[in-house]
Design an enzyme around this catalytic site. Sequence first.
Site, PDB file in Angstrom:
ATOM      1  N   ASN A   1      76.564  17.969  -7.834  1.00  0.00           N
ATOM      2  CA  ASN A   1      77.957  18.374  -8.056  1.00  0.00           C
ATOM      3  C   ASN A   1      78.076  19.769  -8.686  1.00  0.00           C
ATOM      4  OD1 ASN A   1      79.007  14.965  -8.777  1.00  0.00           O
ATOM      5  ND2 ASN A   1      79.302  16.129  -6.876  1.00  0.00           N
TER       6      ASN A   1
ATOM      7  N   ASP B   1      84.143   7.575  -6.118  1.00  0.00           N
ATOM      8  CA  ASP B   1      84.393   8.664  -5.168  1.00  0.00           C
ATOM      9  C   ASP B   1      85.852   8.673  -4.703  1.00  0.00           C
ATOM     10  OD1 ASP B   1      83.721  10.870  -3.693  1.00  0.00           O
ATOM     11  OD2 ASP B   1      82.789   9.762  -2.050  1.00  0.00           O
ATOM     12  N   GLY B   2      86.341   9.868  -4.392  1.00  0.00           N
ATOM     13  CA  GLY B   2      87.671  10.006  -3.804  1.00  0.00           C
ATOM     14  C   GLY B   2      88.737  10.561  -4.732  1.00  0.00           C
TER      15      GLY B   2
ATOM     16  N   SER C   1      76.937  14.202 -10.396  1.00  0.00           N
ATOM     17  CA  SER C   1      75.576  14.253  -9.862  1.00  0.00           C
ATOM     18  C   SER C   1      74.972  15.643 -10.075  1.00  0.00           C
ATOM     19  CB  SER C   1      75.586  13.921  -8.370  1.00  0.00           C
ATOM     20  OG  SER C   1      76.141  14.994  -7.627  1.00  0.00           O
TER      21      SER C   1
HETATM   22  C1  IPE Z   1      78.880  11.172  -5.459  1.00  0.00           C
HETATM   23  O1  IPE Z   1      80.052  11.629  -4.893  1.00  0.00           O
HETATM   24  C2  IPE Z   1      78.770  11.615  -6.885  1.00  0.00           C
HETATM   25  C3  IPE Z   1      79.741  11.040  -7.809  1.00  0.00           C
HETATM   26  C4  IPE Z   1      80.615  10.124  -7.530  1.00  0.00           C
HETATM   27  C5  IPE Z   1      79.674  11.541  -9.163  1.00  0.00           C
HETATM   28  P1  IPE Z   1      80.105  13.014  -4.055  1.00  0.00           P
HETATM   29  O2  IPE Z   1      81.494  13.165  -3.602  1.00  0.00           O
HETATM   30  O3  IPE Z   1      79.518  14.097  -4.848  1.00  0.00           O
HETATM   31  O4  IPE Z   1      79.115  12.697  -2.832  1.00  0.00           O
HETATM   32  P2  IPE Z   1      79.034  13.312  -1.380  1.00  0.00           P
HETATM   33  O5  IPE Z   1      78.930  14.792  -1.546  1.00  0.00           O
HETATM   34  O6  IPE Z   1      80.266  12.931  -0.648  1.00  0.00           O
HETATM   35  O7  IPE Z   1      77.816  12.690  -0.771  1.00  0.00           O
HETATM   36  C1  IPE Z   2      84.376  11.775  -7.290  1.00  0.00           C
HETATM   37  O1  IPE Z   2      85.463  12.274  -6.571  1.00  0.00           O
HETATM   38  C2  IPE Z   2      84.211  12.443  -8.636  1.00  0.00           C
HETATM   39  C3  IPE Z   2      83.060  13.360  -8.717  1.00  0.00           C
HETATM   40  C4  IPE Z   2      82.183  13.584  -7.778  1.00  0.00           C
HETATM   41  C5  IPE Z   2      82.930  14.099  -9.953  1.00  0.00           C
HETATM   42  P1  IPE Z   2      85.316  13.563  -5.674  1.00  0.00           P
HETATM   43  O2  IPE Z   2      85.583  14.762  -6.498  1.00  0.00           O
HETATM   44  O3  IPE Z   2      84.017  13.570  -4.949  1.00  0.00           O
HETATM   45  O4  IPE Z   2      86.506  13.342  -4.658  1.00  0.00           O
HETATM   46  P2  IPE Z   2      86.500  13.605  -3.094  1.00  0.00           P
HETATM   47  O5  IPE Z   2      85.321  12.910  -2.505  1.00  0.00           O
HETATM   48  O6  IPE Z   2      86.416  15.082  -2.918  1.00  0.00           O
HETATM   49  O7  IPE Z   2      87.789  13.047  -2.608  1.00  0.00           O
HETATM   50 MG    MG Z   3      83.391  12.860  -3.168  1.00  0.00          MG
END
Ligand code: IPE
Ligand code: IPE
Ligand code: MG
Length: 237
Positions: A64, A16-17, A61
């Site tokens: 997503n 994440d991030g 996910s």
């Molecule tokens: C979880 O991260 C899914 C993945 C890392 C693929 P998200 O960024 O989608 O989760 P939430 O929305 O913050 O719970």
């Molecule tokens: C995780 O990073 C990757 C996926 C969920 C595909 P994010 O896209 O959720 O990044 P943030 O949480 O918005 O920073």
């Molecule tokens: Mg995220």
Amino acid sequence: MDKEYKIPKHVGIIMDGNGRWATKKGLKRSAGHAAGYKTLKKLAVHILNRGVKYLSVYAFSTENFKRDAEEVNYLMDLFVNKFREDKNFFMKKNIKVIFSGLKEPLRNDVWESMQEISEMTKNNDGGIFNILLNYGGQNELVEATKKIVNDVITDKINIEELNTENFYHYLFQDLPPIDLMIRTSGEVRVSNFMLYQIAYAEMYFPKVYFPDFNEKEFDKALDVYNKRDRRFGGIKK
Ligand code: IPE
Ligand code: IPE
Ligand code: MG
């Protein structure tokens, strides 16, 4: 006496991030996903070289799909391109690539690139790299339930034989439970990640955004894991 250094058998990472990493640098979110993949490629090799047998990573996910079409398409293109480009890389590293998740509503080219890399690497025995793509934990449990009901009505199993051990056979992939679950970026939640498999996982929530979660950061996670006292409901002797 020094206790021996413990290597978890199965590590799970909620990557994440990526978006925040990019935004902080004044870049588009997509640049964060590209950087995240670069980190993942190096990290997967490092983790499996450290003796971890199974690595499960959350790449996309089911939820997503709620994101803008532009971001979803960028990610899908990234998956197709990288799986095709890096098939040989994972072959060379002797890593077996597998996937967890459902086919629908993935694009055909995405599904095909997943089949290609898993088919090519299927006999590798230097560690299992499980990529969760179009994955949801509740979804996995519902699908498992359907398979079980089907096996019961077709007399493949007697319902009384089902237990917490053989339940794993019905999940997307039959892997051992997760020992160490890591979620980067500072969020402290599970977001539908491997709900059955994390029952007794040790959890670690580093503040760094995923693109910065390098080999050194993983080794820190291992040190933290080694200080944990896993009791599984028992009492420390
Ligand atoms: C979880 O991260 C899914 C993945 C890392 C693929 P998200 O960024 O989608 O989760 P939430 O929305 O913050 O719970
Ligand atoms: C995780 O990073 C990757 C996926 C969920 C595909 P994010 O896209 O959720 O990044 P943030 O949480 O918005 O920073
Ligand atoms: Mg995220």
